[in-house]
Write a protein that holds these residues in place. Structure first.
Motif, PDB file in Angstrom:
ATOM      1  N   ASP A 110      18.124   9.072  12.212  1.00 34.67           N
ATOM      2  CA  ASP A 110      18.430   9.667  11.147  1.00 34.67           C
ATOM      3  C   ASP A 110      19.776  10.056  10.795  1.00 34.67           C
ATOM      4  O   ASP A 110      20.162  10.885  11.364  1.00 34.67           O
ATOM      5  N   THR A 111      20.311   9.238   9.987  1.00 32.99           N
ATOM      6  CA  THR A 111      21.802   9.593   9.827  1.00 32.99           C
ATOM      7  C   THR A 111      22.319   9.975   8.592  1.00 32.99           C
ATOM      8  O   THR A 111      23.457  10.491   8.167  1.00 32.99           O
ATOM      9  N   ILE A 112      21.232  10.815   7.776  1.00 26.22           N
ATOM     10  CA  ILE A 112      21.459  11.410   6.522  1.00 26.22           C
ATOM     11  C   ILE A 112      22.157  12.735   6.968  1.00 26.22           C
ATOM     12  O   ILE A 112      21.765  13.363   7.766  1.00 26.22           O
ATOM     13  N   SER A 113      23.320  13.179   6.335  1.00 26.98           N
ATOM     14  CA  SER A 113      24.321  14.235   7.255  1.00 26.98           C
ATOM     15  C   SER A 113      23.585  15.350   7.127  1.00 26.98           C
ATOM     16  O   SER A 113      23.649  16.085   8.099  1.00 26.98           O
ATOM     17  N   ALA A 114      22.830  15.825   6.092  1.00 29.22           N
ATOM     18  CA  ALA A 114      22.100  17.305   6.137  1.00 29.22           C
ATOM     19  C   ALA A 114      21.057  17.195   7.473  1.00 29.22           C
ATOM     20  O   ALA A 114      20.897  18.103   7.895  1.00 29.22           O
ATOM     21  N   GLN A 115      20.458  16.112   7.736  1.00 29.98           N
ATOM     22  CA  GLN A 115      19.613  16.052   8.600  1.00 29.98           C
ATOM     23  C   GLN A 115      20.413  16.163  10.183  1.00 29.98           C
ATOM     24  O   GLN A 115      19.770  16.752  10.906  1.00 29.98           O
ATOM     25  N   ASP A 174      23.225  17.647  10.589  1.00 29.62           N
ATOM     26  CA  ASP A 174      23.797  18.880  10.731  1.00 29.62           C
ATOM     27  C   ASP A 174      22.656  19.736  11.307  1.00 29.62           C
ATOM     28  O   ASP A 174      22.836  20.684  12.202  1.00 29.62           O
TER      29      ASP A 174
END
Ligand code: HEC
Length: 137
Positions: A96-101, A103
């Motif tokens: 999962d490369t969504i930045s919020a995830q 982080d």
């Protein structure tokens, strides 16, 4: 006498195998990781996975805060990823490369995972790798 001990040892070895899913490792009796049988390594991995709070965000087969262990392993197998390297902060995320995830997970890597030995990280990674064989769901 020796024969009796051997026999008891044999019985214990057998019962361990049939109780694959029970997690009952006495902290003080834990031997060197490399000396553990395959089953014991998986049991220890299972225990570390909850002790190190991974289970708060990762379920075996459904998405929680983070992706399920099965999903993670699917991607790591396909892309030949290195979980230990990721947990040590030495490899980029690939699931999962969504930045919020990213982080959220990164906070663990920068935080308490720093205190987990390489040996234990390997045990955790090995447990995740074998999740299909040991999970009920
Ligand atoms: C506070 C929630 C949280 C905790 C606790 C947590 N994770 Fe995660 N984890 C996430 C999230 C969110 C992602 C998705 C982002 C990502 O893939 O990097 C993730 C992703 C991962 C990935 C995939 C990384 C990739 O390549 O994308 C692995 C492997 C992983 N976690 C292992 C662990 C292990 C092992 C532990 C326990 C030591 C743990 N996580 C604890 C939230 C958490």
């Amino acid at each position: 006498m020796r024969l009796i001990l051997f026999f008891i040892g044999f019985l214990m070895a057998c019962s361990c195998k049939t109780e694959k899913k029970s997690i009952n490792i006495d902290e003080e009796a834990v031997p060197q990781r490399s000396e553990l049988s395959v089953e014991s390594q998986l049991m220890l991995g299972n225990r570390l996975f909850s002790e190190k709070t991974c289970t708060t965000c990762h379920a075996v087969s459904s998405k929680k805060v983070g992706p399920s262990v099965k999903e993670i392993m699917h991607v790591y197998r396909e892309q030949k990823g290195d979980i230990v390297a990721f947990l040590k902060g030495e490899a980029e995320p690939i699931v999962d490369t969504i930045s919020a995830q990213v982080d959220i997970m990164q906070e663990n890597i920068d935080g308490f995972l720093q205190g987990v030995s390489d040996e234990d990280l390997k045990i955790i990674a090995n447990y995740m790798l074998h999740i299909d064989e040991i999970s009920m769901d």
